[in-house]
Enzyme design. Structure first.
Site, PDB file in Angstrom:
ATOM      1  N   ARG A  17       0.856  -1.188   0.000  1.00 43.94           N
ATOM      2  CA  ARG A  17       0.000   0.000   0.000  1.00 43.94           C
ATOM      3  C   ARG A  17       0.890   1.235   0.000  1.00 43.94           C
ATOM      4  O   ARG A  17       1.877   1.310   0.745  1.00 43.94           O
ATOM      5  CB  ARG A  17      -0.909   0.032   1.233  1.00 43.94           C
ATOM      6  CG  ARG A  17      -2.117  -0.870   1.141  1.00 43.94           C
ATOM      7  CD  ARG A  17      -3.135  -0.385   0.098  1.00 43.94           C
ATOM      8  NE  ARG A  17      -4.317  -1.228   0.019  1.00 43.94           N
ATOM      9  CZ  ARG A  17      -4.459  -2.252  -0.835  1.00 43.94           C
ATOM     10  NH1 ARG A  17      -3.496  -2.580  -1.663  1.00 43.94           N
ATOM     11  NH2 ARG A  17      -5.585  -2.937  -0.856  1.00 43.94           N
ATOM     12  N   HIS A  74      -0.124  -0.284  -9.954  1.00 43.11           N
ATOM     13  CA  HIS A  74      -0.855  -1.207  -9.070  1.00 43.11           C
ATOM     14  C   HIS A  74      -1.225  -2.504  -9.805  1.00 43.11           C
ATOM     15  O   HIS A  74      -2.404  -2.837  -9.935  1.00 43.11           O
ATOM     16  CB  HIS A  74      -2.101  -0.532  -8.488  1.00 43.11           C
ATOM     17  CG  HIS A  74      -2.557  -1.151  -7.196  1.00 43.11           C
ATOM     18  ND1 HIS A  74      -3.140  -0.430  -6.181  1.00 43.11           N
ATOM     19  CD2 HIS A  74      -2.531  -2.431  -6.741  1.00 43.11           C
ATOM     20  CE1 HIS A  74      -3.451  -1.229  -5.178  1.00 43.11           C
ATOM     21  NE2 HIS A  74      -3.085  -2.463  -5.493  1.00 43.11           N
ATOM     22  N   GLU A 109      -3.182   7.194  -4.568  1.00 44.20           N
ATOM     23  CA  GLU A 109      -3.290   6.799  -5.979  1.00 44.20           C
ATOM     24  C   GLU A 109      -4.722   6.942  -6.490  1.00 44.20           C
ATOM     25  O   GLU A 109      -5.655   6.838  -5.699  1.00 44.20           O
ATOM     26  CB  GLU A 109      -2.782   5.361  -6.172  1.00 44.20           C
ATOM     27  CG  GLU A 109      -3.573   4.281  -5.460  1.00 44.20           C
ATOM     28  CD  GLU A 109      -2.951   2.893  -5.636  1.00 44.20           C
ATOM     29  OE1 GLU A 109      -1.779   2.705  -5.266  1.00 44.20           O
ATOM     30  OE2 GLU A 109      -3.670   2.007  -6.154  1.00 44.20           O
TER      31      GLU A 109
HETATM   32  C1  DGY Z   1      -5.376  -6.032  -2.928  1.00 46.90           C
HETATM   33  O1  DGY Z   1      -5.879  -7.132  -3.184  1.00 46.90           O
HETATM   34  O2  DGY Z   1      -5.459  -5.503  -1.820  1.00 46.90           O
HETATM   35  C2  DGY Z   1      -4.635  -5.361  -4.033  1.00 46.90           C
HETATM   36  O3  DGY Z   1      -4.189  -4.141  -3.735  1.00 46.90           O
HETATM   37  C3  DGY Z   1      -5.370  -5.457  -5.350  1.00 46.90           C
HETATM   38  O4  DGY Z   1      -4.997  -6.715  -5.791  1.00 46.90           O
END
Ligand code: DGY
Length: 320
Positions: free
Chosen positions: A239, A286, A268
């Site tokens: 993250r 991402h 983002e």
């Molecule tokens: C998640 O699953 O938390 C990701 O950021 C998206 O795959």
């Protein structure tokens, strides 16, 4: 018997939408961007369940405005920092997510970032695309290898452990930091650190694999960056909120951090403009879980959870 109503806030893979349509009165959308709040509040009326994604923010205020008919919010992600789980529980709404099925894909992405950053793949790609490559040269774009280096994993959950397994395969030694030491079988030889200072001093390469949210916000700040060995590589496929961007950009400029690889960003899809000026950072949009098979599996997993909650069962992917 009428099918339960499921509001889906984002376009999903075809097979996932097909299953949703088979089992629900599915309110689909063709949009790839978060659903505006007024549209969501209109379309959710009478829904039994909501299937949402990172980027759609289900904060306490929005959850407070959902109709009483909503019994479950399923998120198409393992991370659920965009859903106020306490607020949902306060309204008797269950929350479920997609653990396990994306661990390998996300770990592959972290390894991709480690190799791309260390071997300067972004710079090389830009050189060719700009038409500036004059051919092989002995001193051109020399980076650092990953084999034989120490990899520090901050957050040794499923994705962190999968990354450790892959990285061992290319000869990296694994160190990790987490709230507690793992059982030996899960550690698989990785070295646990019970202090940030002890951990960071070992991190020739640092990978962030911890969840987002308040407790990890800006964990990688200027003080912790200063504890890394000079010239470390930093990657983040977890993250964006884990990183203080101003501090990391300063470290990339000074050489304290030699290279970085980022797949996620604080706020983002906005990316701190400082990164765009730097050659020694490779940026992905991402992509962690973005394989066809993984995205199908995520969709099926979240639907399994929603099915279970509406049938009065406790799903294994219930967020507690
Ligand atoms: C998640 O699953 O938390 C990701 O950021 C998206 O795959």
């Amino acid at each position: 018997m009428a099918k339960p109503v499921l509001l889906i806030t984002r376009r999903l893979p075809q097979d996932v939408e097909a299953r949703a349509t088979r089992d629900y009165e599915a309110r689909l959308t063709a949009s790839d961007i978060p659903m505006p709040r007024d549209v969501l509040l209109r379309r959710v009326q009478g829904a039994d369940a909501v299937l949402t994604c990172p980027g759609d923010h289900f904060g306490a205020e929005l959850i407070g405005m959902l109709p009483d008919s909503v019994k479950v919010i399923g998120t198409f992600s393992v991370g659920y920092d965009h859903v106020d789980v306490m607020a949902a529980h306060g309204r008797g709404i269950a929350v479920c997510n997609t653990p396990d099925v994306l661990s390998l894909a996300t770990a592959e992405c972290a390894l991709l970032l480690i190799l791309a950053a260390s071997r300067r793949a972004g710079e090389g790609e830009r050189l060719i695309r700009a038409g500036n490559w004059d051919g092989w040269a002995p001193t051109q774009l020399m980076g650092v290898g990953a084999a034989g280096r120490k990899l520090g994993i901050f957050g040794m959950g499923r994705i962190g452990r999968e990354l450790a397994r892959l990285a061992r395969g290319i000869g990296m030694t694994i160190h990790y930091r987490d709230v507690a030491r793992l059982p030996e079988a899960l550690e698989a030889g990785a070295i646990y650190h019970d202090s940030d200072a002890g951990f960071l001093a070992e991190c020739e390469v640092l990978s962030l694999n911890a969840p987002g949210g308040g407790s990890t916000r800006h964990w990688l700040n200027a003080a912790r960056i200063a504890m890394l060995p000079r010239g470390a590589v930093v990657v983040n496929a977890a993250r964006g909120t884990l990183v203080d961007d101003v501090a990391l950009i300063a470290a990339l400029r000074s050489g304290q951090v030699a290279y970085a690889g980022l797949d996620v960003y604080d706020g983002e899809p906005k990316v701190h403009p400082g990164y765009l000026e730097l050659e020694n950072v490779v940026l992905l949009p991402h992509l962690g879980s973005a394989t066809v098979a993984t995205r199908d599996a995520m969709g099926f997993k979240v639907l399994d959870g929603i099915d279970a909650v509406l049938a009065g069962r406790v799903p294994d992917n219930l967020v507690r």
